[in-house]
Design an enzyme around this catalytic site. Structure first.
Site, PDB file in Angstrom:
ATOM      1  N   GLU A   1       4.953 -14.430 -31.189  1.00 27.96           N
ATOM      2  CA  GLU A   1       4.426 -15.737 -31.556  1.00 27.96           C
ATOM      3  C   GLU A   1       3.166 -15.620 -32.412  1.00 27.96           C
ATOM      4  O   GLU A   1       2.754 -16.567 -33.068  1.00 27.96           O
ATOM      5  CB  GLU A   1       4.123 -16.556 -30.304  1.00 27.96           C
ATOM      6  CG  GLU A   1       3.096 -15.922 -29.384  1.00 27.96           C
ATOM      7  CD  GLU A   1       2.821 -16.766 -28.151  1.00 27.96           C
ATOM      8  OE1 GLU A   1       3.340 -17.884 -28.073  1.00 27.96           O
ATOM      9  OE2 GLU A   1       2.075 -16.303 -27.278  1.00 27.96           O
TER      10      GLU A   1
ATOM     11  N   HIS B   1       9.004 -26.105 -39.425  1.00 29.60           N
ATOM     12  CA  HIS B   1       9.279 -27.073 -38.378  1.00 29.60           C
ATOM     13  C   HIS B   1       8.055 -27.270 -37.488  1.00 29.60           C
ATOM     14  O   HIS B   1       7.064 -26.559 -37.599  1.00 29.60           O
ATOM     15  CB  HIS B   1      10.473 -26.626 -37.533  1.00 29.60           C
ATOM     16  CG  HIS B   1      10.327 -25.255 -36.940  1.00 29.60           C
ATOM     17  ND1 HIS B   1      10.545 -24.103 -37.656  1.00 29.60           N
ATOM     18  CD2 HIS B   1       9.966 -24.838 -35.693  1.00 29.60           C
ATOM     19  CE1 HIS B   1      10.347 -23.039 -36.897  1.00 29.60           C
ATOM     20  NE2 HIS B   1       9.979 -23.470 -35.695  1.00 29.60           N
TER      21      HIS B   1
ATOM     22  N   GLU C   1      14.991 -19.221 -34.856  1.00 25.81           N
ATOM     23  CA  GLU C   1      14.561 -19.744 -33.560  1.00 25.81           C
ATOM     24  C   GLU C   1      15.654 -20.581 -32.913  1.00 25.81           C
ATOM     25  O   GLU C   1      16.118 -21.563 -33.492  1.00 25.81           O
ATOM     26  CB  GLU C   1      13.303 -20.598 -33.745  1.00 25.81           C
ATOM     27  CG  GLU C   1      12.839 -21.336 -32.490  1.00 25.81           C
ATOM     28  CD  GLU C   1      11.636 -22.224 -32.758  1.00 25.81           C
ATOM     29  OE1 GLU C   1      10.626 -21.695 -33.280  1.00 25.81           O
ATOM     30  OE2 GLU C   1      11.697 -23.442 -32.479  1.00 25.81           O
TER      31      GLU C   1
ATOM     32  N   HIS D   1       9.088 -19.059 -39.328  1.00 30.74           N
ATOM     33  CA  HIS D   1       9.178 -17.707 -38.776  1.00 30.74           C
ATOM     34  C   HIS D   1       9.932 -16.758 -39.713  1.00 30.74           C
ATOM     35  O   HIS D   1      10.713 -17.188 -40.558  1.00 30.74           O
ATOM     36  CB  HIS D   1       9.932 -17.714 -37.441  1.00 30.74           C
ATOM     37  CG  HIS D   1       9.399 -18.653 -36.424  1.00 30.74           C
ATOM     38  ND1 HIS D   1       8.186 -18.486 -35.816  1.00 30.74           N
ATOM     39  CD2 HIS D   1       9.931 -19.786 -35.882  1.00 30.74           C
ATOM     40  CE1 HIS D   1       7.986 -19.462 -34.946  1.00 30.74           C
ATOM     41  NE2 HIS D   1       9.026 -20.266 -34.979  1.00 30.74           N
TER      42      HIS D   1
ATOM     43  N   HIS E   1       4.953 -24.806 -38.906  1.00 28.99           N
ATOM     44  CA  HIS E   1       5.009 -23.365 -39.127  1.00 28.99           C
ATOM     45  C   HIS E   1       6.439 -22.955 -39.469  1.00 28.99           C
ATOM     46  O   HIS E   1       7.362 -23.760 -39.416  1.00 28.99           O
ATOM     47  CB  HIS E   1       4.552 -22.619 -37.871  1.00 28.99           C
ATOM     48  CG  HIS E   1       5.468 -22.820 -36.697  1.00 28.99           C
ATOM     49  ND1 HIS E   1       5.525 -23.993 -35.981  1.00 28.99           N
ATOM     50  CD2 HIS E   1       6.395 -21.992 -36.130  1.00 28.99           C
ATOM     51  CE1 HIS E   1       6.419 -23.896 -35.016  1.00 28.99           C
ATOM     52  NE2 HIS E   1       6.970 -22.693 -35.093  1.00 28.99           N
TER      53      HIS E   1
ATOM     54  N   ARG F   1       2.908 -28.109 -31.283  1.00 28.79           N
ATOM     55  CA  ARG F   1       3.042 -26.742 -31.817  1.00 28.79           C
ATOM     56  C   ARG F   1       3.045 -26.933 -33.308  1.00 28.79           C
ATOM     57  O   ARG F   1       3.956 -27.487 -33.890  1.00 28.79           O
ATOM     58  CB  ARG F   1       4.341 -26.100 -31.325  1.00 28.79           C
ATOM     59  CG  ARG F   1       4.679 -24.757 -32.002  1.00 28.79           C
ATOM     60  CD  ARG F   1       3.621 -23.713 -31.715  1.00 28.79           C
ATOM     61  NE  ARG F   1       3.995 -22.416 -32.296  1.00 28.79           N
ATOM     62  CZ  ARG F   1       3.487 -21.921 -33.428  1.00 28.79           C
ATOM     63  NH1 ARG F   1       2.599 -22.622 -34.123  1.00 28.79           N
ATOM     64  NH2 ARG F   1       3.875 -20.746 -33.863  1.00 28.79           N
TER      65      ARG F   1
END
Length: 415
Positions: free
Chosen positions: A193, A170, A131, A127, A125, A122
């Site tokens: 997402e 992360h 999270e 947010h 990125h 993943r």
């Protein structure tokens, strides 16, 4: 006839009509009982449904198909299965989400279920929401930097948690032998997402000359940069943890913050014959300042006792087993829905609810809150700390029954 006279006649005529109507109504009500035979009122104990209907869905949701007699009124739907969510599939894994778009009642939290193959990444990125995560299967390596730029690299396994505050960049990568599956919970019901800030997005939408100037490298050295959205992609399985930790630490050294939390070996907050619960909030998981959680196990026949949460809405994820939850809403309304592994549930702040294990194996689920600390109140605890005569007058019970009510919060019954 004068206006006054017309008014009097009109008033007298209305009164005569009204009297007649009342008399007629009284006559109808006075119909002999024999005319009432065959008439039934109130809730039915049985029902028929010739269809068409989705019988498989009805079977999986018996308490929606045939509601409990104690259910009443209209309570908004508080369940959505991840199995109905759109699955985004990539070379390195897949992802699906349940947000306020899928479950409109879920205003404060959203969830993402993700699977990464061994080596699947993943991408790097961050947010606009915090999270919180729990590992459901396998193992993964997580990386981040703290607010001072110091690195964090850890390997996580089934049952482990992590928390990344808003804006902390992360990544997650599946490890050998079979990658990982995990649940991500965000402290914003409208989170998606699709709305992350990703490294591939930053790179593909920044002019090459600006990026070269930013990195202090020749522009031609950036000609091979990827242009597509990476999100999840396949890569080789990472090397030894210690090597990555040392390389990432650089001159600043590792972060003193621990963004992960190991539940294995933790003493449950409460254990009863009916099950157990482990509460994890900022009092034990220091960095998790906006999300509190309870990991609950209810044995067959057990009950997560009737309770409510005074400080936050409750977002739920069912890990294994089968159960049903009744939500007791305002205005004497109530609704019961059935849950199984992969389902998301939601209870609005202060609404009473209880969860029964209706299967023959343990029922495991998460209680999640957008709060720094876990709080709840139980019905038993409230009534046994209220003057007995007052409670007995409300419930029409005797003192022996009152004294039998548990005097402390049990969380899970039987005790």
């Amino acid at each position: 006839m004068s206006k006054q006279g017309r008014k009097e006649v009109s008033r007298r005529t209305f009164l005569e009509f009204g009297t007649g109507a009342v008399a007629a109504t009284a006559g109808l009500l006075a119909v002999p009982a024999i005319a009432q035979q065959g008439v039934k009122t109130g809730r039915a104990a049985t029902l028929t449904d010739p269809g068409p209907t989705d019988k498989a869905l009805d079977k999986a949701n018996p308490d929606t198909n045939i509601p409990l007699l104690s259910d009443a009124g209209g309570v908004p739907t508080f369940k959505y299965p991840f199995s109905l969510s759109n699955k985004r599939v990539f070379a390195g894994g897949w992802s699906r989400e349940v947000t306020a778009r899928e479950l409109p009642i879920s205003k404060t939290m959203a969830g993402v279920n993700m699977r990464l193959n061994a080596g699947g990444i993943r991408e790097l990125h961050w947010h606009t929401a915090a999270e919180w995560a729990i590992m459901l299967y396998g193992s993964a390596r997580i990386t981040a930097i703290d607010a001072n730029g110091r690195s964090f690299v850890r390997d996580t396994k089934e049952g482990d948690l992590w928390y990344f505050p808003t804006g902390i960049p992360h990544s997650i990568q599946g490890l050998a032998p079979d990658g990982a599956e995990f649940l991500l919970v965000f402290d914003d019901g409208n989170f998606s997402e699709f709305e992350t800030v990703s490294l591939s997005g930053v790179m593909s939408h920044t002019p090459r000359d600006v990026m070269a100037k930013n990195f202090r490298v020749p522009q031609q050295s950036l000609q091979g940069l990827r242009q597509e959205d990476m999100f999840i992609f396949q890569a080789p399985v990472p090397g030894p943890l210690a090597v990555d930790q040392k390389l990432a630490a650089g001159l600043l050294g590792p972060s003193p913050l621990d963004f992960s939390f190991t539940t294995a070996g933790q003493k449950p907050t409460k254990i009863t014959k009916g099950g157990e619960v482990l509460i994890v909030d900022s009092s034990t998981f220091k960095v998790s300042t906006t999300v509190a959680a309870a990991i609950v196990t209810v044995r067959p026949g057990g009950l997560r006792e009737l309770h409510w949460h005074q400080n936050a809405d409750e977002w739920q994820y069912f890990i294994s087993g089968r159960g049903r939850m009744t939500v007791l809403s305002t205005g004497s309304r109530a609704r019961t829905m059935d849950f199984q592994a992969g389902d998301v549930g939601y209870v609005q702040q202060t609404l009473g609810h209880y969860i029964e294990n209706t299967g023959d194996s343990d029922l495991r689920f998460l209680e999640m809150f957008k709060a720094s600390h876990y709080q709840d109140l139980s019905l038993s605890e409230w009534l046994t700390h209220t003057p007995p005569d007052l409670v007995m007058a409300h419930l029409n019970i005797d003192r022996q029954t009152y004294d039998a009510i548990p005097r402390e919060e049990l969380i899970i019954v039987p005790e």
